[in-house]
Design an enzyme around this catalytic site. Structure first.
Site, PDB file in Angstrom:
ATOM      1  N   GLU A  54      14.591   5.100  -4.704  1.00 23.00           N
ATOM      2  CA  GLU A  54      15.813   4.235  -4.875  1.00 23.00           C
ATOM      3  C   GLU A  54      15.654   3.162  -5.752  1.00 23.00           C
ATOM      4  O   GLU A  54      14.719   2.525  -5.773  1.00 23.00           O
ATOM      5  CB  GLU A  54      16.269   3.565  -3.532  1.00 23.00           C
ATOM      6  CG  GLU A  54      16.513   4.764  -2.307  1.00 23.00           C
ATOM      7  CD  GLU A  54      16.830   3.994  -0.983  1.00 23.00           C
ATOM      8  OE1 GLU A  54      17.583   2.719  -1.250  1.00 23.00           O
ATOM      9  OE2 GLU A  54      16.851   4.463  -0.104  1.00 23.00           O
TER      10      GLU A  54
ATOM     11  N   GLU B 192      13.232   3.283   4.970  1.00 18.11           N
ATOM     12  CA  GLU B 192      12.858   2.035   4.761  1.00 18.11           C
ATOM     13  C   GLU B 192      12.478   1.380   6.108  1.00 18.11           C
ATOM     14  O   GLU B 192      13.051   0.331   6.706  1.00 18.11           O
ATOM     15  CB  GLU B 192      13.820   1.278   4.266  1.00 18.11           C
ATOM     16  CG  GLU B 192      14.145   1.667   2.731  1.00 18.11           C
ATOM     17  CD  GLU B 192      14.993   0.485   2.044  1.00 18.11           C
ATOM     18  OE1 GLU B 192      15.464  -0.325   2.623  1.00 18.11           O
ATOM     19  OE2 GLU B 192      14.797   0.333   0.734  1.00 18.11           O
TER      20      GLU B 192
HETATM   21  C1  GLA Z   1      18.052   0.396   0.887  1.00 21.03           C
HETATM   22  C2  GLA Z   1      18.419   1.541   1.665  1.00 21.03           C
HETATM   23  C3  GLA Z   1      19.608   2.119   1.299  1.00 21.03           C
HETATM   24  C4  GLA Z   1      20.719   1.288   0.800  1.00 21.03           C
HETATM   25  C5  GLA Z   1      19.988   0.495  -0.307  1.00 21.03           C
HETATM   26  C6  GLA Z   1      21.011  -0.457  -1.006  1.00 21.03           C
HETATM   27  O1  GLA Z   1      17.239   0.637  -0.156  1.00 21.03           O
HETATM   28  O2  GLA Z   1      17.336   2.394   1.842  1.00 21.03           O
HETATM   29  O3  GLA Z   1      20.085   2.833   2.364  1.00 21.03           O
HETATM   30  O4  GLA Z   1      21.142   0.451   1.724  1.00 21.03           O
HETATM   31  O5  GLA Z   1      18.959  -0.260   0.108  1.00 21.03           O
HETATM   32  O6  GLA Z   1      20.533  -1.486  -1.978  1.00 21.03           O
END
Ligand code: GLA
Length: 687
Positions: free
Chosen positions: A305, A150
């Site tokens: 995710e 991210e």
């Molecule tokens: C993001 C991050 C993860 C985690 C999630 C929690 O997507 O990439 O590592 O912290 O948020 O929602």
């Protein structure tokens, strides 16, 4: 060709075994196999455990995990582990830590504690990526590389001296001599004329508003600087493991990074999406970002995710009621995803995310969450055949990051209320509600196959982009405050809509933003196909237009602009000089003229999409919904043959395999739909 060598749909999540004693790992992989998990994202935040001291590596635990995963039929989306530098690196080189706009250096103790421009950080990431690639190049579990994590989640920008030097190099490549920069930035305003690049800084905190052209270049630079970090690691992975696809997980529609540029640099588009379960309309906003993900490469993507239930980072973290986790996963597939993965596999015992949901909750296999995991895993197996199938949309929404950055420059606009995401959503919502498929396109992108193009806003617009819209030739809708400035954020000669003036047949005499709460009536002319004299309402933004070569579709009624043109049309080009509370009347009339049909007739709360021969009907409502099927088919989720009127239970779905359509007969589609439509052609430049 699938996203990776793993057949079917991908299912699994982030797996952080380093947070657990080894005896737990056996249970993890056993339960993964039981749930049908076929991919796990590993080592995302593991740098300090893989390289605890400079140049000293401890790969034993990751070797064992990779082996265990493989033995249990689980492929690895292996991270390069560079999302958080280890403590020894930032203590040896404090310059690795990022600095905020006010000059404060942020300390270690969270994640993403790095300056994107730091040569020390970059060099260390490339070294680790190489060590990882060489170690696991032959490992049978390795199916995809996951670079960093991210990007821009916490660290989009750094204002340190190293970043300033990097910014100056970037600026001189863009503007050439310092006079080039002076001209582009309009430094004659407020006495900012520079005589050397050494005098130029990032837009740090200053006494008053910072030059918007400087901020705009900073936005471009920050997106590019992080992309360089990605590219540096990718080059190593490509060299060592040329056949392993590379991704980095996006964050839906993120202001900070130009995802058109980013997607072009990766093999698989992947996204992290966290619609708020407490918001009954969150599935609509997330559908827009899913359509963007599919459009970035015009091929299937991966939901890498999402949350099985609650997240841990909102003020109040609502859980997902029964059925929602499954429905939201199916929704991603409905919008072109070839997998539904999660953060994370096992719910954490400690740290900031210990209350974040997971596929395997604290309550273990006795929990409702685990039963949902098993159910989803079984469903994804039933849906395996949809992998690779293509979505076809006849409506395109234009999204341009540079224009977005210009539009949302702080402190210098006629109104700070124009936010691009909301402008996009205002058009997307009625399309979504009626089941009309939508692609996103960048300004200047490919419009083949689209009958209707909607430009909610193109504040910054070049002559080439105006030419591109003029060449489109189909039905075009342009929203207000478009064509205002050039790429240096300088107002076009003659004012708005600048290069769009000939195409729209109007000129903006004066912007007329409305104070909060004020409602302006807009009366539609009968020509729009609405009821004669139908009155709409506008808020936030209106414009005093001079109509030069267009018919007037609607006029303001009452207020300062009483009787002035509000909506105009020239040929097949419709211009709205205002923000309507509800664009539906204008939109439906244009869709009807263009012959665009929804993929199914659905009641409120039911979402309909089509991928190739598969029709998705998703009931987001909390009560059962009736749908009359236009065509029979087999519901892949239940195995039942369905036709005619059906009822979909609350928060449930139907995924109908319909017969391949004969030429020209695809509902809502153009041309031929055959079985071949389920194969997604690789885009140009793909491996
Ligand atoms: C993001 C991050 C993860 C985690 C999630 C929690 O997507 O990439 O590592 O912290 O948020 O929602």
């Amino acid at each position: 060709m699938g996203l990776t060598r793993v057949p079917g749909l991908l299912f699994g999540g982030d797996y952080n075994p380093e947070q657990w004693p080894e005896h737990v790992w056996d249970e993890d992989v056993r339960l993964m196999a039981e749930a049908g998990v076929n991919m796990a994202t590993v080592a995302v935040f593991s740098w300090s455990r893989l390289e605890p001291r400079r140049g000293e590596y401890e790969f034993g635990w990751l070797d064992r995990i990779m082996d265990l995963l493989h033995e249990h039929g689980v492929a690895a989306d292996l991270a390069t582990a560079t999302a958080t530098p280890p403590p020894w690196l930032v203590r040896e080189h404090p310059g690795v830590l990022p600095v905020d706009a006010a000059g404060t250096r942020l300390d270690f103790g969270s994640r993403q504690s790095y300056c994107p421009s730091s040569p020390v950080f970059r060099e260390a990431t490339v070294r680790l990526a190489r060590v990882m690639a060489e170690r696991y190049r032959e490992h049978p579990a390795l199916a995809m590389w996951h670079i960093s994590n991210e990007y821009a989640d916490h660290t989009l920008e750094c204002f340190c001296e190293e970043s300033a030097r990097h910014f100056r190099r970037w600026l001189s490549a863009r503007h050439g001599s310092i006079d080039g920069l002076n001209a582009a930035w309009g430094t004659s305003c407020w006495g900012q004329h520079y005589t050397s690049y050494d005098q130029v800084n990032p837009p740090r905190k200053a006494p008053g508003p910072v030059n918007p052209a400087q901020v705009l270049d900073w936005r471009r630079f920050c997106s590019d600087a992080l992309l360089e970090c990605f590219e540096l690691e990718k080059a190593v992975l490509r060299e060592v493991t040329p056949d392993i696809p590379v991704t980095t997980n996006f964050m839906s529609i993120l202001h900070g990074l130009d995802y058109w540029k980013w997607a072009a640099a990766e093999d698989v588009v992947s996204d992290d999406a966290y619609p708020d379960p407490a918001d009954p309309a969150s599935h609509v906003a997330v559908a827009l970002s899913y359509d963007l993900m599919r459009s970035l490469k015009r091929r299937p993507w991966l939901l890498l995710e999402q949350a099985g239930g609650a997240v841990s980072w909102r003020e109040v973290n609502a859980p997902k009621p029964p059925g929602m986790m499954r429905l939201h996963s199916l929704q991603a597939l409905a919008h072109g995803a070839d997998g539904a993965m999660f953060f994370q596999w096992r719910q954490a015992k400690y740290g900031p995310e210990k209350f974040h949901s997971a596929l395997l909750p604290h309550g273990g296999t006795a929990s409702r969450g685990w039963r949902d995991t098993l159910r989803l895993g079984a469903d994804l197996k039933r849906l395996a055949e949809i992998a690779g199938s293509a979505t076809r949309a006849e409506v395109a929404l234009v999204l341009d990051w540079e224009s977005w950055w210009g539009l949302e420059a702080p402190e210098s606009m006629p109104s700070n209320r124009l936010k691009l995401k909301a402008l996009l959503q205002a058009w997307y919502e009625p399309l979504h509600a009626t089941g009309v498929a939508v692609d996103l396109v960048p300004a200047g992108g490919d419009l083949s196959g689209h009958r209707v193009v909607i430009v909610p806003n193109l504040y910054m617009c070049t002559g080439e982009q105006a030419g591109w819209l003029a060449d489109f030739g189909g039905h075009l809708i342009v929203g207000p405050f478009s064509g205002v400035t050039d790429p240096d954020d300088q107002v076009h000669d003659g004012g708005a809509p600048g290069p769009l003036r000939g195409l729209l047949g109007v000129a903006v005499d004066e912007f007329w933003p409305l104070p909060d709460g004020l409602v302006q009536r807009v009366r539609l002319a009968p020509a729009t196909g609405g009821e004669p004299g139908h009155v709409l309402s506008a808020r936030t933004w209106t414009e005093w237009l001079r109509v030069e070569d267009a018919e007037v579709l609607a006029r303001y009624e009452g207020g300062d602009l009483d009787g002035q043109a509000a909506i105009t049309r020239r040929g097949t080009v419709t211009y709205l000089g205002c923000l309507l509370d509800d664009v539906t009347p204008v939109l439906s009339e244009v869709l009807a003229r263009a012959g665009v049909e929804p993929v199914a007739d659905v009641p409120e709360g039911v979402e309909a999409t089509r991928r190739g021969r598969y029709l998705f009907l998703l009931n987001h409502a909390t009560s059962p919904a009736k749908v009359n099927l236009r065509e029979p088919g087999k519901d892949l989720l239940t195995g039942r043959d369905l036709s005619g009127p059906i009822e979909i239970p609350a928060r449930d779905a139907v995924v109908l395999r319909t017969d391949p359509q004969p030429t020209g007969a695809q509902p809502g589609g153009t041309g031929t739909l055959t079985d071949a439509d389920t194969d997604v052609p690789p885009t140009e430049g793909e491996r």
